[in-house]
Scaffold this motif. Structure first.
Motif, PDB file in Angstrom:
ATOM      1  N   GLN A 128       0.869  -1.173   0.000  1.00 56.50           N
ATOM      2  CA  GLN A 128       0.000   0.000   0.000  1.00 56.50           C
ATOM      3  C   GLN A 128       0.910   1.229   0.000  1.00 56.50           C
ATOM      4  N   VAL A 129       0.597   2.209  -0.835  1.00 58.43           N
ATOM      5  CA  VAL A 129       1.391   3.427  -0.936  1.00 58.43           C
ATOM      6  C   VAL A 129       0.513   4.608  -0.570  1.00 58.43           C
ATOM      7  N   GLU A 130       0.981   5.415   0.374  1.00 61.91           N
ATOM      8  CA  GLU A 130       0.230   6.583   0.835  1.00 61.91           C
ATOM      9  C   GLU A 130       0.701   7.845   0.122  1.00 61.91           C
ATOM     10  N   GLY A 131      -0.251   8.718  -0.181  1.00 65.02           N
ATOM     11  CA  GLY A 131       0.072  10.042  -0.701  1.00 65.02           C
ATOM     12  C   GLY A 131      -0.113  10.214  -2.194  1.00 65.02           C
ATOM     13  N   MET A 132      -0.369   9.158  -2.942  1.00 64.36           N
ATOM     14  CA  MET A 132      -0.548   9.289  -4.386  1.00 64.36           C
ATOM     15  C   MET A 132      -1.926   9.877  -4.692  1.00 64.36           C
ATOM     16  N   THR A 133      -1.954  10.846  -5.628  1.00 63.13           N
ATOM     17  CA  THR A 133      -3.225  11.486  -5.969  1.00 63.13           C
ATOM     18  C   THR A 133      -3.490  11.596  -7.470  1.00 63.13           C
ATOM     19  N   CYS A 134      -2.476  11.282  -8.314  1.00 63.27           N
ATOM     20  CA  CYS A 134      -2.666  11.487  -9.751  1.00 63.27           C
ATOM     21  C   CYS A 134      -1.753  10.576 -10.564  1.00 63.27           C
ATOM     22  N   HIS A 165       0.784  11.410 -12.341  1.00 57.72           N
ATOM     23  CA  HIS A 165       2.198  11.747 -12.152  1.00 57.72           C
ATOM     24  C   HIS A 165       2.758  10.998 -10.947  1.00 57.72           C
ATOM     25  N   CYS A 166       1.964  10.867  -9.893  1.00 53.69           N
ATOM     26  CA  CYS A 166       2.379  10.108  -8.707  1.00 53.69           C
ATOM     27  C   CYS A 166       2.673   8.663  -9.097  1.00 53.69           C
ATOM     28  N   VAL A 167       1.792   8.073  -9.871  1.00 56.78           N
ATOM     29  CA  VAL A 167       1.944   6.693 -10.324  1.00 56.78           C
ATOM     30  C   VAL A 167       3.242   6.545 -11.115  1.00 56.78           C
ATOM     31  N   SER A 168       3.502   7.484 -12.022  1.00 58.16           N
ATOM     32  CA  SER A 168       4.717   7.438 -12.837  1.00 58.16           C
ATOM     33  C   SER A 168       5.969   7.554 -11.984  1.00 58.16           C
ATOM     34  N   SER A 169       5.943   8.457 -11.008  1.00 67.42           N
ATOM     35  CA  SER A 169       7.104   8.666 -10.139  1.00 67.42           C
ATOM     36  C   SER A 169       7.423   7.418  -9.327  1.00 67.42           C
ATOM     37  N   VAL A 170       6.395   6.834  -8.720  1.00 66.88           N
ATOM     38  CA  VAL A 170       6.592   5.629  -7.915  1.00 66.88           C
ATOM     39  C   VAL A 170       7.075   4.481  -8.793  1.00 66.88           C
ATOM     40  N   SER A 171       6.446   4.302  -9.940  1.00 67.83           N
ATOM     41  CA  SER A 171       6.839   3.221 -10.857  1.00 67.83           C
ATOM     42  C   SER A 171       8.290   3.363 -11.289  1.00 67.83           C
ATOM     43  N   ALA A 172       8.694   4.573 -11.628  1.00 69.83           N
ATOM     44  CA  ALA A 172      10.058   4.804 -12.104  1.00 69.83           C
ATOM     45  C   ALA A 172      11.089   4.515 -11.013  1.00 69.83           C
ATOM     46  N   GLU A 173      10.857   5.021  -9.813  1.00 69.44           N
ATOM     47  CA  GLU A 173      11.833   4.825  -8.729  1.00 69.44           C
ATOM     48  C   GLU A 173      11.922   3.372  -8.297  1.00 69.44           C
ATOM     49  N   VAL A 174      10.791   2.721  -8.125  1.00 67.70           N
ATOM     50  CA  VAL A 174      10.802   1.324  -7.695  1.00 67.70           C
ATOM     51  C   VAL A 174      11.381   0.444  -8.804  1.00 67.70           C
ATOM     52  N   GLY A 175      11.131   0.806 -10.043  1.00 67.90           N
ATOM     53  CA  GLY A 175      11.674   0.058 -11.165  1.00 67.90           C
ATOM     54  C   GLY A 175      13.192   0.070 -11.228  1.00 67.90           C
ATOM     55  N   GLU A 209      12.463  -5.187   1.811  1.00 66.57           N
ATOM     56  CA  GLU A 209      11.432  -4.140   1.827  1.00 66.57           C
ATOM     57  C   GLU A 209      12.039  -2.762   2.047  1.00 66.57           C
ATOM     58  N   ALA A 210      13.166  -2.685   2.736  1.00 67.94           N
ATOM     59  CA  ALA A 210      13.818  -1.392   2.974  1.00 67.94           C
ATOM     60  C   ALA A 210      14.221  -0.735   1.648  1.00 67.94           C
ATOM     61  N   LEU A 211      14.609  -1.527   0.666  1.00 64.59           N
ATOM     62  CA  LEU A 211      14.967  -0.976  -0.648  1.00 64.59           C
ATOM     63  C   LEU A 211      13.738  -0.436  -1.373  1.00 64.59           C
ATOM     64  N   ILE A 212      12.637  -1.161  -1.262  1.00 67.24           N
ATOM     65  CA  ILE A 212      11.379  -0.707  -1.862  1.00 67.24           C
ATOM     66  C   ILE A 212      10.906   0.560  -1.162  1.00 67.24           C
ATOM     67  N   ASP A 213      10.968   0.554   0.164  1.00 70.80           N
ATOM     68  CA  ASP A 213      10.571   1.717   0.957  1.00 70.80           C
ATOM     69  C   ASP A 213      11.389   2.938   0.567  1.00 70.80           C
ATOM     70  N   ALA A 214      12.705   2.774   0.451  1.00 77.67           N
ATOM     71  CA  ALA A 214      13.583   3.895   0.095  1.00 77.67           C
ATOM     72  C   ALA A 214      13.235   4.461  -1.286  1.00 77.67           C
ATOM     73  N   ALA A 215      12.900   3.592  -2.225  1.00 73.14           N
ATOM     74  CA  ALA A 215      12.533   4.040  -3.566  1.00 73.14           C
ATOM     75  C   ALA A 215      11.220   4.818  -3.543  1.00 73.14           C
ATOM     76  N   VAL A 216      10.259   4.334  -2.763  1.00 72.54           N
ATOM     77  CA  VAL A 216       8.966   5.025  -2.656  1.00 72.54           C
ATOM     78  C   VAL A 216       9.166   6.396  -1.996  1.00 72.54           C
ATOM     79  N   VAL A 217       9.995   6.454  -0.967  1.00 70.64           N
ATOM     80  CA  VAL A 217      10.295   7.724  -0.300  1.00 70.64           C
ATOM     81  C   VAL A 217      11.007   8.673  -1.267  1.00 70.64           C
ATOM     82  N   GLU A 218      11.939   8.144  -2.050  1.00 72.71           N
ATOM     83  CA  GLU A 218      12.648   8.969  -3.048  1.00 72.71           C
ATOM     84  C   GLU A 218      11.665   9.591  -4.040  1.00 72.71           C
ATOM     85  N   ALA A 219      10.596   8.857  -4.349  1.00 66.85           N
ATOM     86  CA  ALA A 219       9.563   9.368  -5.260  1.00 66.85           C
ATOM     87  C   ALA A 219       8.661  10.395  -4.571  1.00 66.85           C
ATOM     88  N   GLY A 220       8.742  10.465  -3.234  1.00 66.44           N
ATOM     89  CA  GLY A 220       7.951  11.462  -2.502  1.00 66.44           C
ATOM     90  C   GLY A 220       6.735  10.910  -1.787  1.00 66.44           C
TER      91      GLY A 220
END
Length: 86
Positions: free
Chosen positions: A7-13, A15-25, A52-63
């Protein structure tokens, strides 16, 4: 193959989806990322388990933030309190 949903908190549009996808990818070992904005969910596919810490860090990097869900034992020492699950 390992498929994990978060579950990812804070996504609203979109662009959010693209940012998270790019960083986690970019995380080593990730072979696919699908983000569902409506469900606030992200499914990560990899060849094996990924820390999971790597996934978490990528999601945080995306904002954004991974939702923290803690499962605690219920009365009776089972998952639902009925005593029938172990």
């Amino acid at each position: 193959m390992t498929v994990t949903t978060y579950q990812v908190e804070g996504m609203t549009c979109g662009h959010c989806v693209s940012s998270v996808s790019a960083e986690v990818g970019k995380v080593s070992g990730v072979s696919g990322v699908e983000v569902d904005l409506a469900a606030k969910a992200m499914t990560v596919t990899s060849q094996g388990p990924i820390d999971e810490a790597l996934i978490d860090a990528a999601v945080v990097e995306a904002g954004y933030q991974l939702a923290r869900i803690e499962l605690l034992p219920q009365a009776g020492g089972s998952c639902c309190g009925s005593g029938g699950c172990n």
